[in-house]
Motif scaffolding. Structure first.
Motif, PDB file in Angstrom:
ATOM      1  N   GLY A  33       0.820  -1.210   0.000  1.00 20.23           N
ATOM      2  CA  GLY A  33       0.000   0.000   0.000  1.00 20.23           C
ATOM      3  C   GLY A  33       0.852   1.257   0.000  1.00 20.23           C
ATOM      4  O   GLY A  33       0.380   2.332  -0.391  1.00 20.23           O
ATOM      5  N   GLY A  34       2.120   1.142   0.428  1.00 15.15           N
ATOM      6  CA  GLY A  34       2.996   2.307   0.515  1.00 15.15           C
ATOM      7  C   GLY A  34       3.286   2.968  -0.812  1.00 15.15           C
ATOM      8  O   GLY A  34       3.165   4.203  -0.929  1.00 15.15           O
ATOM      9  N   PRO A  35       3.702   2.227  -1.857  1.00 14.11           N
ATOM     10  CA  PRO A  35       3.993   2.879  -3.139  1.00 14.11           C
ATOM     11  C   PRO A  35       2.814   3.682  -3.692  1.00 14.11           C
ATOM     12  O   PRO A  35       3.001   4.766  -4.238  1.00 14.11           O
ATOM     13  N   MET A  36       1.597   3.150  -3.531  1.00 16.37           N
ATOM     14  CA  MET A  36       0.436   3.886  -4.007  1.00 16.37           C
ATOM     15  C   MET A  36       0.239   5.176  -3.217  1.00 16.37           C
ATOM     16  O   MET A  36      -0.082   6.227  -3.777  1.00 16.37           O
ATOM     17  N   CYS A  37       0.481   5.119  -1.905  1.00 20.38           N
ATOM     18  CA  CYS A  37       0.380   6.331  -1.084  1.00 20.38           C
ATOM     19  C   CYS A  37       1.366   7.389  -1.556  1.00 20.38           C
ATOM     20  O   CYS A  37       1.024   8.576  -1.667  1.00 20.38           O
ATOM     21  N   MET A  38       2.612   6.960  -1.823  1.00 26.68           N
ATOM     22  CA  MET A  38       3.637   7.897  -2.289  1.00 26.68           C
ATOM     23  C   MET A  38       3.231   8.556  -3.598  1.00 26.68           C
ATOM     24  O   MET A  38       3.336   9.772  -3.769  1.00 26.68           O
ATOM     25  N   LEU A  39       2.772   7.730  -4.546  1.00 27.40           N
ATOM     26  CA  LEU A  39       2.411   8.246  -5.858  1.00 27.40           C
ATOM     27  C   LEU A  39       1.221   9.188  -5.752  1.00 27.40           C
ATOM     28  O   LEU A  39       1.188  10.253  -6.384  1.00 27.40           O
ATOM     29  N   PHE A  40       0.237   8.833  -4.936  1.00 31.47           N
ATOM     30  CA  PHE A  40      -0.931   9.692  -4.748  1.00 31.47           C
ATOM     31  C   PHE A  40      -0.524  11.007  -4.095  1.00 31.47           C
ATOM     32  O   PHE A  40      -0.935  12.087  -4.527  1.00 31.47           O
ATOM     33  N   GLY A  41       0.304  10.920  -3.046  1.00 35.90           N
ATOM     34  CA  GLY A  41       0.701  12.132  -2.331  1.00 35.90           C
ATOM     35  C   GLY A  41       1.525  13.077  -3.182  1.00 35.90           C
ATOM     36  O   GLY A  41       1.389  14.299  -3.085  1.00 35.90           O
ATOM     37  N   ALA A  42       2.402  12.515  -4.046  1.00 33.82           N
ATOM     38  CA  ALA A  42       3.214  13.356  -4.924  1.00 33.82           C
ATOM     39  C   ALA A  42       2.380  13.964  -6.041  1.00 33.82           C
ATOM     40  O   ALA A  42       2.616  15.097  -6.466  1.00 33.82           O
ATOM     41  N   THR A  43       1.390  13.206  -6.523  1.00 33.35           N
ATOM     42  CA  THR A  43       0.561  13.671  -7.635  1.00 33.35           C
ATOM     43  C   THR A  43      -0.566  14.577  -7.168  1.00 33.35           C
ATOM     44  O   THR A  43      -0.931  15.524  -7.862  1.00 33.35           O
ATOM     45  N   HIS A  44      -1.118  14.295  -5.997  1.00 28.48           N
ATOM     46  CA  HIS A  44      -2.253  15.067  -5.471  1.00 28.48           C
ATOM     47  C   HIS A  44      -1.939  15.601  -4.070  1.00 28.48           C
ATOM     48  O   HIS A  44      -2.620  15.262  -3.097  1.00 28.48           O
ATOM     49  N   PRO A  45      -0.928  16.452  -3.941  1.00 29.61           N
ATOM     50  CA  PRO A  45      -0.598  16.955  -2.600  1.00 29.61           C
ATOM     51  C   PRO A  45      -1.711  17.787  -1.979  1.00 29.61           C
ATOM     52  O   PRO A  45      -1.813  17.864  -0.756  1.00 29.61           O
ATOM     53  N   GLU A  46      -2.556  18.365  -2.834  1.00 26.58           N
ATOM     54  CA  GLU A  46      -3.651  19.189  -2.308  1.00 26.58           C
ATOM     55  C   GLU A  46      -4.710  18.338  -1.614  1.00 26.58           C
ATOM     56  O   GLU A  46      -5.520  18.852  -0.827  1.00 26.58           O
ATOM     57  N   ARG A  47      -4.725  17.029  -1.866  1.00 28.35           N
ATOM     58  CA  ARG A  47      -5.707  16.139  -1.245  1.00 28.35           C
ATOM     59  C   ARG A  47      -5.052  15.225  -0.205  1.00 28.35           C
ATOM     60  O   ARG A  47      -5.719  14.349   0.345  1.00 28.35           O
ATOM     61  N   THR A  48      -3.769  15.424   0.049  1.00 23.84           N
ATOM     62  CA  THR A  48      -3.027  14.543   0.950  1.00 23.84           C
ATOM     63  C   THR A  48      -2.462  15.352   2.101  1.00 23.84           C
ATOM     64  O   THR A  48      -1.553  16.162   1.920  1.00 23.84           O
ATOM     65  N   SER A  49      -2.982  15.147   3.304  1.00 26.18           N
ATOM     66  CA  SER A  49      -2.483  15.895   4.461  1.00 26.18           C
ATOM     67  C   SER A  49      -1.203  15.283   4.996  1.00 26.18           C
ATOM     68  O   SER A  49      -0.358  15.984   5.559  1.00 26.18           O
ATOM     69  N   ALA A  50      -1.025  13.973   4.831  1.00 30.10           N
ATOM     70  CA  ALA A  50       0.172  13.293   5.314  1.00 30.10           C
ATOM     71  C   ALA A  50       0.197  11.886   4.735  1.00 30.10           C
ATOM     72  O   ALA A  50      -0.824  11.372   4.264  1.00 30.10           O
ATOM     73  N   ILE A  51       1.391  11.282   4.768  1.00 26.85           N
ATOM     74  CA  ILE A  51       1.561   9.890   4.355  1.00 26.85           C
ATOM     75  C   ILE A  51       2.247   9.144   5.491  1.00 26.85           C
ATOM     76  O   ILE A  51       3.219   9.634   6.069  1.00 26.85           O
ATOM     77  N   VAL A  52       1.725   7.965   5.795  1.00 27.98           N
ATOM     78  CA  VAL A  52       2.383   7.068   6.747  1.00 27.98           C
ATOM     79  C   VAL A  52       2.561   5.727   6.042  1.00 27.98           C
ATOM     80  O   VAL A  52       1.598   5.169   5.512  1.00 27.98           O
ATOM     81  N   MET A  53       3.789   5.218   6.022  1.00 31.27           N
ATOM     82  CA  MET A  53       4.064   3.916   5.413  1.00 31.27           C
ATOM     83  C   MET A  53       4.639   2.976   6.457  1.00 31.27           C
ATOM     84  O   MET A  53       5.569   3.332   7.182  1.00 31.27           O
ATOM     85  N   ILE A  54       4.056   1.787   6.526  1.00 35.34           N
ATOM     86  CA  ILE A  54       4.439   0.806   7.538  1.00 35.34           C
ATOM     87  C   ILE A  54       4.954  -0.443   6.826  1.00 35.34           C
ATOM     88  O   ILE A  54       4.223  -1.072   6.056  1.00 35.34           O
ATOM     89  N   GLY A  55       6.212  -0.798   7.068  1.00 36.62           N
ATOM     90  CA  GLY A  55       6.775  -1.992   6.450  1.00 36.62           C
ATOM     91  C   GLY A  55       6.651  -1.985   4.943  1.00 36.62           C
ATOM     92  O   GLY A  55       6.282  -2.991   4.335  1.00 36.62           O
ATOM     93  N   SER A  56       6.996  -0.871   4.340  1.00 31.67           N
ATOM     94  CA  SER A  56       6.724  -0.705   2.913  1.00 31.67           C
ATOM     95  C   SER A  56       8.012  -0.605   2.109  1.00 31.67           C
ATOM     96  O   SER A  56       9.116  -0.814   2.614  1.00 31.67           O
ATOM     97  N   PHE A  57       7.861  -0.257   0.834  1.00 28.56           N
ATOM     98  CA  PHE A  57       9.003  -0.289  -0.079  1.00 28.56           C
ATOM     99  C   PHE A  57       8.731   0.591  -1.290  1.00 28.56           C
ATOM    100  O   PHE A  57       7.584   0.918  -1.594  1.00 28.56           O
ATOM    101  N   ALA A  58       9.826   0.945  -1.986  1.00 27.56           N
ATOM    102  CA  ALA A  58       9.707   1.641  -3.269  1.00 27.56           C
ATOM    103  C   ALA A  58       9.915   0.672  -4.429  1.00 27.56           C
ATOM    104  O   ALA A  58       9.452   0.916  -5.540  1.00 27.56           O
TER     105      ALA A  58
END
Length: 446
Positions: A107-132
């Motif tokens: 779930g982490g890579p999708m969070c990163m991509l969403f947060g970078a692409t839609h920062p206006e809709r992302t207040s924060a990102i938390v990644m647990i045991g994730s990877f790029a």
């Protein structure tokens, strides 16, 4: 405990199952790893406690990815861009304009991509045991090789129906009969053996390392030092490359965040999110830029004369704008016969370029198109920065009727069905280093 009701959001022609609970002051979207099933989640007390804790300080938004759990089954597993669309559809359905994204494992890579692409809709990102990136590479010397991963995929397919993968994901409960029974049921209800094989095949293609510097929203990375499924080096790698990321390494061997040291994970997560203040509007955003121009435009204009050329140019512009609207592109600039447009997803950008290239043939024209995905400077309605320059240089190297993309675009659309022809390494004027370019295969063009 009363389970939340399951509702459905429409994402394109696919129904995405979701649930909400809690009345906290912030929205939190939990992005699951591997497979999930919203109903079976609540059958495991440890998981139920984990979710209730999240809902104690947020409005918690849960969902099953398309192809898994209670969401519609699909013929092919989606790429990250499509998964972003599904998250956005769920957020829209619950009228969430801005949320913290918490992703565990894949779930982490999708969070990163969403947060970078839609920062206006992302207040924060938390990644647990994730990877790029999931597997070993010469410049990424951790984790399984592709051959190791393929063997695991075969093993999981043969053993599907039982508690496969539990020994490395939750060693602290791997011999607990009750938990083994629940885990096996969770997997069966999450995906079929074939669907899981396709999902694992898509996950092994994930490589969003180039996105890390473009993540500009507050980011917390949590990783257990003894994680046997996703090596701790993966978390350290991301933390070193995401600007301002907070990295917390915890003592523990479990990969599943609701097992073992779940309270320590939740304590860090809650402190991070409840302390976040909304900062200034982002001045940088991840986008895919597309440049197009008409081949031999000057000769064509001389052949037709000013009036007929103007009419033809108007028809060309109308066609381009129609395709931009269809593929959710945004016109950034127009100069003469050329367009600069931006997209929030690279696969849509590529397909838009292909549709434009195909469409202008009926007008007796040929275009060249170049695409690149990177971090762009937001300058009012315009975009600028190195990524835009790279896109322009890529377009300049395209031939008549050719859609040429950078390796970044090619990597991000893995799993989309688009096919490419290797055009080799090139030097781009004014841009350091060599850039590997790829042409869209004719069978991919609309």
């Amino acid at each position: 405990m009363t389970r939340p009701d399951t509702r459905y959001a429409r994402s394109g022609d696919v129904n995405i199952a979701y649930q909400t609970m809690g009345e906290g002051p912030r929205d939190l979207v939990l992005v699951p790893g591997w497979v999930s099933n919203l109903d079976v989640f609540w059958e495991e007390p440890a998981m139920a406690r984990f979710l209730q804790r999240l809902a104690s300080f947020s409005r918690l938004i849960l969902f099953d990815k398309r192809g898994t759990g209670l969401s519609d089954r699909v013929a092919d597993m989606p790429n990250l861009e499509t998964r972003m669309d599904d998250v956005r559809a769920v957020m829209d359905a619950v009228r969430s304009t801005r949320a913290a994204l918490v992703g565990y494992s894949e779930g982490g890579p999708m969070c990163m991509l969403f947060g970078a692409t839609h920062p206006e809709r992302t207040s924060a990102i938390v990644m647990i045991g994730s990877f790029a990136r999931r597997t070993w590479a010469p410049d990424y010397p951790w984790g399984p090789t592709r051959a190791d991963y393929d063997r695991a995929m075969d093993e999981y397919t043969r053993g599907w129906g039982g508690p496969v993968g539990l020994d490395i994901r939750a060693p602290s409960v791997a011999h607990d009969p009750r938990f083994r029974e629940w885990w096996a049921r969770f997997l069966r209800q999450g995906a079929s053996p074939g669907a899981n094989r396709r999902l694992m095949g898509m996950n092994v293609e994930i490589d969003v390392r180039h996105v890390l510097p473009a993540v500009r929203v507050p980011t917390l990375i949590l990783h257990n030092d003894g994680d046997r499924s996703v090596p701790v080096e993966y978390g350290r790698y991301m933390a070193e490359r995401i600007p301002g990321a907070k990295y917390v390494e915890l003592r523990g061997d479990d990969h599943l965040p609701w097992i073992g040291n779940a309270d320590a994970i939740l304590d860090e997560l809650e402190e991070f999110l409840t302390g976040v203040r909304r900062g200034p509007e982002p001045d940088r955003v991840l986008a895919t830029v597309m440049f197009t121009d008409i081949v031999d435009a000057t000769a064509k204009a001389g052949e037709l004369g000013d009036r007929r050329w103007r009419d033809l140019l108007d028809a060309h512009h109308a066609l381009v704008r129609e395709q931009l609207a269809k593929f959710r592109g945004r016109e950034i600039d127009t100069a003469g016969d050329g367009f600069l447009a931006a997209f929030d997803g690279p696969a849509r950008a590529v397909r838009a370029a292909c549709s434009i290239s195909e469409g202008v043939r009926a007008l007796g024209l040929a275009i060249r198109a170049g695409l690149h995905t990177g971090e762009c400077e937001v300058m009012g309605p315009k975009l600028g920065g190195v990524a835009v320059h790279i896109g322009a240089r890529v377009a300049a190297l395209a031939g008549a009727g050719e859609v040429l993309v950078s390796s970044t675009v090619r990597d991000l659309v893995a799993g989309s069905g688009l096919r490419f022809t290797d055009r080799g390494a090139h030097t781009l004027k004014g841009v350091p280093g060599e850039w590997h370019l790829f042409a869209i295969g004719k069978d991919s063009q609309a």
